[in-house]
Motif scaffolding. Structure first.
Motif, PDB file in Angstrom:
ATOM      1  N   ASP A  52       0.866  -0.993  -0.339  1.00 40.39           N
ATOM      2  CA  ASP A  52       0.198   0.001  -0.307  1.00 40.39           C
ATOM      3  C   ASP A  52       0.105   1.484   0.124  1.00 40.39           C
ATOM      4  OD1 ASP A  52      -1.920  -1.969   0.213  1.00 40.39           O
ATOM      5  OD2 ASP A  52      -2.822  -1.119   2.252  1.00 40.39           O
ATOM      6  N   ASP A  53       1.970   0.619   0.526  1.00 38.55           N
ATOM      7  CA  ASP A  53       2.936   2.747   0.518  1.00 38.55           C
ATOM      8  C   ASP A  53       4.135   2.637  -0.692  1.00 38.55           C
ATOM      9  OD1 ASP A  53       2.215   2.735   3.022  1.00 38.55           O
ATOM     10  OD2 ASP A  53       3.449   2.277   4.490  1.00 38.55           O
ATOM     11  N   GLY A  54       3.798   1.142  -1.311  1.00 34.42           N
ATOM     12  CA  GLY A  54       4.266   1.190  -2.801  1.00 34.42           C
ATOM     13  C   GLY A  54       6.140   0.793  -2.856  1.00 34.42           C
ATOM     14  N   LYS A  55       6.540   0.492  -1.890  1.00 35.15           N
ATOM     15  CA  LYS A  55       7.317  -0.139  -1.544  1.00 35.15           C
ATOM     16  C   LYS A  55       7.993  -1.100  -2.167  1.00 35.15           C
ATOM     17  CE  LYS A  55       8.330   0.974   2.815  1.00 35.15           C
ATOM     18  NZ  LYS A  55       8.182   0.914   5.027  1.00 35.15           N
ATOM     19  N   TYR A  56       6.914  -2.314  -2.783  1.00 35.95           N
ATOM     20  CA  TYR A  56       7.175  -3.490  -3.844  1.00 35.95           C
ATOM     21  C   TYR A  56       5.339  -3.656  -4.329  1.00 35.95           C
ATOM     22  CZ  TYR A  56       6.194  -4.985   1.548  1.00 35.95           C
ATOM     23  OH  TYR A  56       5.754  -5.199   2.685  1.00 35.95           O
ATOM     24  N   VAL A  57       5.613  -4.628  -5.204  1.00 39.14           N
ATOM     25  CA  VAL A  57       4.561  -5.851  -5.151  1.00 39.14           C
ATOM     26  C   VAL A  57       4.676  -6.572  -4.737  1.00 39.14           C
ATOM     27  CG1 VAL A  57       5.335  -5.816  -7.284  1.00 39.14           C
ATOM     28  CG2 VAL A  57       1.985  -5.726  -6.880  1.00 39.14           C
ATOM     29  N   VAL A  58       3.549  -7.522  -4.280  1.00 32.20           N
ATOM     30  CA  VAL A  58       3.601  -8.800  -3.695  1.00 32.20           C
ATOM     31  C   VAL A  58       2.599  -9.719  -5.197  1.00 32.20           C
ATOM     32  CG1 VAL A  58       2.950 -10.073  -1.823  1.00 32.20           C
ATOM     33  CG2 VAL A  58       2.967  -7.880  -1.378  1.00 32.20           C
ATOM     34  N   LYS A  59       3.441 -10.812  -5.153  1.00 33.61           N
ATOM     35  CA  LYS A  59       2.946 -11.760  -6.026  1.00 33.61           C
ATOM     36  C   LYS A  59       2.885 -13.045  -5.352  1.00 33.61           C
ATOM     37  CE  LYS A  59       5.181  -9.066 -10.162  1.00 33.61           C
ATOM     38  NZ  LYS A  59       5.610  -9.548 -11.116  1.00 33.61           N
ATOM     39  N   PHE A  60       1.944 -13.779  -5.277  1.00 32.28           N
ATOM     40  CA  PHE A  60       1.422 -15.035  -4.932  1.00 32.28           C
ATOM     41  C   PHE A  60       1.060 -16.018  -6.018  1.00 32.28           C
ATOM     42  CE2 PHE A  60      -0.361 -12.011  -2.154  1.00 32.28           C
ATOM     43  CZ  PHE A  60      -0.211 -12.170  -1.133  1.00 32.28           C
ATOM     44  N   HIS A  61       2.175 -16.692  -5.540  1.00 31.16           N
ATOM     45  CA  HIS A  61       1.875 -18.150  -6.443  1.00 31.16           C
ATOM     46  C   HIS A  61       1.769 -19.549  -5.577  1.00 31.16           C
ATOM     47  CE1 HIS A  61       5.201 -16.366  -9.356  1.00 31.16           C
ATOM     48  NE2 HIS A  61       5.233 -15.906  -8.213  1.00 31.16           N
ATOM     49  N   PHE A  62       0.795 -20.169  -6.672  1.00 29.08           N
ATOM     50  CA  PHE A  62       0.076 -21.290  -5.449  1.00 29.08           C
ATOM     51  C   PHE A  62       0.779 -22.779  -6.153  1.00 29.08           C
ATOM     52  CE2 PHE A  62      -2.672 -17.515  -4.172  1.00 29.08           C
ATOM     53  CZ  PHE A  62      -2.287 -17.468  -3.077  1.00 29.08           C
ATOM     54  N   ALA A  63       0.807 -23.411  -4.952  1.00 25.94           N
ATOM     55  CA  ALA A  63       0.979 -24.475  -5.529  1.00 25.94           C
ATOM     56  C   ALA A  63      -0.370 -25.646  -4.905  1.00 25.94           C
ATOM     57  CB  ALA A  63       2.379 -25.454  -4.557  1.00 25.94           C
ATOM     58  N   GLY A  64       0.247 -27.160  -5.368  1.00 22.41           N
ATOM     59  CA  GLY A  64      -0.982 -28.011  -5.308  1.00 22.41           C
ATOM     60  C   GLY A  64      -1.064 -29.367  -4.758  1.00 22.41           C
ATOM     61  N   MET A  65       0.218 -29.297  -3.824  1.00 23.10           N
ATOM     62  CA  MET A  65       0.938 -30.593  -4.050  1.00 23.10           C
ATOM     63  C   MET A  65       0.175 -31.259  -2.836  1.00 23.10           C
ATOM     64  SD  MET A  65       5.380 -29.322  -3.588  1.00 23.10           S
ATOM     65  CE  MET A  65       4.311 -27.930  -2.378  1.00 23.10           C
ATOM     66  N   ILE A  66      -1.102 -30.623  -2.336  1.00 25.93           N
ATOM     67  CA  ILE A  66      -1.363 -31.583  -1.041  1.00 25.93           C
ATOM     68  C   ILE A  66      -2.559 -32.646  -1.944  1.00 25.93           C
ATOM     69  CG2 ILE A  66      -2.467 -31.874   1.267  1.00 25.93           C
ATOM     70  CD1 ILE A  66      -0.512 -29.332   2.001  1.00 25.93           C
ATOM     71  N   ASP A  67      -2.850 -31.939  -2.921  1.00 24.29           N
ATOM     72  CA  ASP A  67      -3.730 -31.855  -3.274  1.00 24.29           C
ATOM     73  C   ASP A  67      -3.367 -33.535  -3.909  1.00 24.29           C
ATOM     74  OD1 ASP A  67      -5.853 -29.813  -3.075  1.00 24.29           O
ATOM     75  OD2 ASP A  67      -5.691 -29.309  -4.566  1.00 24.29           O
ATOM     76  N   ASP A  68      -2.490 -33.987  -4.543  1.00 25.26           N
ATOM     77  CA  ASP A  68      -1.411 -34.790  -5.289  1.00 25.26           C
ATOM     78  C   ASP A  68      -1.569 -35.943  -3.911  1.00 25.26           C
ATOM     79  OD1 ASP A  68      -1.691 -34.204  -7.745  1.00 25.26           O
ATOM     80  OD2 ASP A  68       0.263 -32.977  -7.430  1.00 25.26           O
ATOM     81  N   THR A  69      -0.772 -35.974  -2.346  1.00 24.08           N
ATOM     82  CA  THR A  69       0.055 -36.402  -1.796  1.00 24.08           C
ATOM     83  C   THR A  69      -1.745 -36.889  -1.270  1.00 24.08           C
ATOM     84  OG1 THR A  69       0.381 -34.529  -0.791  1.00 24.08           O
ATOM     85  CG2 THR A  69       2.159 -35.296  -1.843  1.00 24.08           C
ATOM     86  N   ALA A  70      -2.240 -35.941  -0.820  1.00 28.13           N
ATOM     87  CA  ALA A  70      -3.586 -36.274   0.550  1.00 28.13           C
ATOM     88  C   ALA A  70      -4.725 -36.710  -0.126  1.00 28.13           C
ATOM     89  CB  ALA A  70      -3.324 -34.995   1.652  1.00 28.13           C
ATOM     90  N   GLY A  71      -4.902 -36.590  -0.926  1.00 27.36           N
ATOM     91  CA  GLY A  71      -5.872 -36.380  -2.192  1.00 27.36           C
ATOM     92  C   GLY A  71      -6.589 -35.132  -1.666  1.00 27.36           C
ATOM     93  N   GLY A  72      -7.843 -35.013  -3.316  1.00 25.25           N
ATOM     94  CA  GLY A  72      -8.646 -34.185  -3.217  1.00 25.25           C
ATOM     95  C   GLY A  72      -8.117 -33.017  -4.002  1.00 25.25           C
ATOM     96  N   SER A  73      -9.206 -32.200  -3.876  1.00 30.22           N
ATOM     97  CA  SER A  73      -9.133 -31.036  -4.880  1.00 30.22           C
ATOM     98  C   SER A  73      -8.703 -29.907  -3.993  1.00 30.22           C
ATOM     99  CB  SER A  73     -10.048 -30.430  -5.704  1.00 30.22           C
ATOM    100  OG  SER A  73     -11.039 -30.895  -4.954  1.00 30.22           O
ATOM    101  N   GLY A  74      -9.416 -29.804  -2.512  1.00 30.41           N
ATOM    102  CA  GLY A  74      -9.160 -28.488  -1.394  1.00 30.41           C
ATOM    103  C   GLY A  74      -8.011 -27.867  -2.086  1.00 30.41           C
ATOM    104  N   SER A  75      -6.479 -27.299  -2.510  1.00 28.19           N
ATOM    105  CA  SER A  75      -6.308 -26.473  -2.528  1.00 28.19           C
ATOM    106  C   SER A  75      -6.219 -25.444  -4.187  1.00 28.19           C
ATOM    107  CB  SER A  75      -4.664 -26.573  -2.627  1.00 28.19           C
ATOM    108  OG  SER A  75      -3.508 -26.980  -1.648  1.00 28.19           O
ATOM    109  N   ARG A  76      -6.832 -26.334  -4.970  1.00 31.56           N
ATOM    110  CA  ARG A  76      -7.096 -26.111  -6.139  1.00 31.56           C
ATOM    111  C   ARG A  76      -8.917 -25.075  -6.219  1.00 31.56           C
ATOM    112  NH1 ARG A  76     -10.027 -28.954 -10.677  1.00 31.56           N
ATOM    113  NH2 ARG A  76     -10.150 -28.004 -12.865  1.00 31.56           N
ATOM    114  N   ASN A  77      -9.242 -26.200  -5.764  1.00 31.22           N
ATOM    115  CA  ASN A  77     -11.114 -25.284  -5.479  1.00 31.22           C
ATOM    116  C   ASN A  77     -11.006 -23.662  -4.944  1.00 31.22           C
ATOM    117  OD1 ASN A  77     -11.682 -27.119  -6.411  1.00 31.22           O
ATOM    118  ND2 ASN A  77     -13.022 -27.378  -4.772  1.00 31.22           N
TER     119      ASN A  77
END
Length: 194
Positions: A52-77
């Motif tokens: 908000d103060d203009g010092k940087y932009v924050v970029k968010f990258h998201f994984a879905g590894m737990i969907d693969d290892t534990a099953g389900g689709s929650g990280s993607r959903n």
């Protein structure tokens, strides 16, 4: 179709702040990951203030590894629902991400994020988020294909595991040791140049 407030070659990266900012903070997270939750609980407010103060932009990258290892689709959903929130605005997206981490299922194999009702109820406490349009996008899975692409592209970042932070190209410490607590806002800020 990509949500608003996204960037990158495939529009696969959600961002908060001004893309023209001189510096960037990048966070590599997963919606079902406990470490990601701890980091966002500790640092999200600090990250937002810097953007908000203009010092940087924050970029968010998201994984879905737990969907693969534990099953389900929650990280993607959950990521697809975050995309619907990004259409409303950056503030709403960030508030909603915090709200989702608050109700993160535990243990990770207990995949309540795969339930639309959980994703919608988490949005109730976010000012200005719930609307017929938002609810329809979450219910219809409007951004599930985008979320799948974003998760697939996560692997091309060369990052193994979550949570991880970068300032420009410099690694940031966001947790203390494997499975340890998140760094404090003061410890985080002390790592930034200047």
């Amino acid at each position: 179709m990509n949500p608003a407030n996204t960037t990158g070659p495939d529009g696969d990266t959600l961002y908060y702040g001004d893309l023209d900012a001189t510096h960037k903070v990048q966070l590599f997270l997963e919606m079902r990951d406990r470490g990601s939750r701890r980091v966002m609980e500790s640092l999200l407010g600090t990250l937002r203030k810097g953007a908000d103060d203009g010092k940087y932009v924050v970029k968010f990258h998201f994984a879905g590894m737990i969907d693969d290892t534990a099953g389900g689709s929650g990280s993607r959903n959950a990521l697809g629902a975050l995309g619907a929130a990004a259409d409303v605005g950056q503030k709403e997206f960030a508030d909603y991400m915090a709200a989702l981490f608050e109700v993160q299922p535990f243990p990770p194999g207990y995949d309540t994020f795969s339930e639309t009702s959980v994703l919608l109820s988490a949005a109730d406490g976010v000012d200005g988020l719930r609307s017929a349009d938002f609810d329809k996008k979450v219910t219809d899975g409007t951004y599930l294909t985008w979320a799948g692409t974003a998760i697939a592209d996560f692997e091309s970042c060369g990052v193994v595991g979550t949570p991880i932070g970068w300032y420009d190209e410099q690694l940031l410490q966001v947790v203390k040791g494997e499975d340890g607590p998140a760094v404090s806002p003061q410890e985080f800020l002390a790592q930034l140049p200047g």
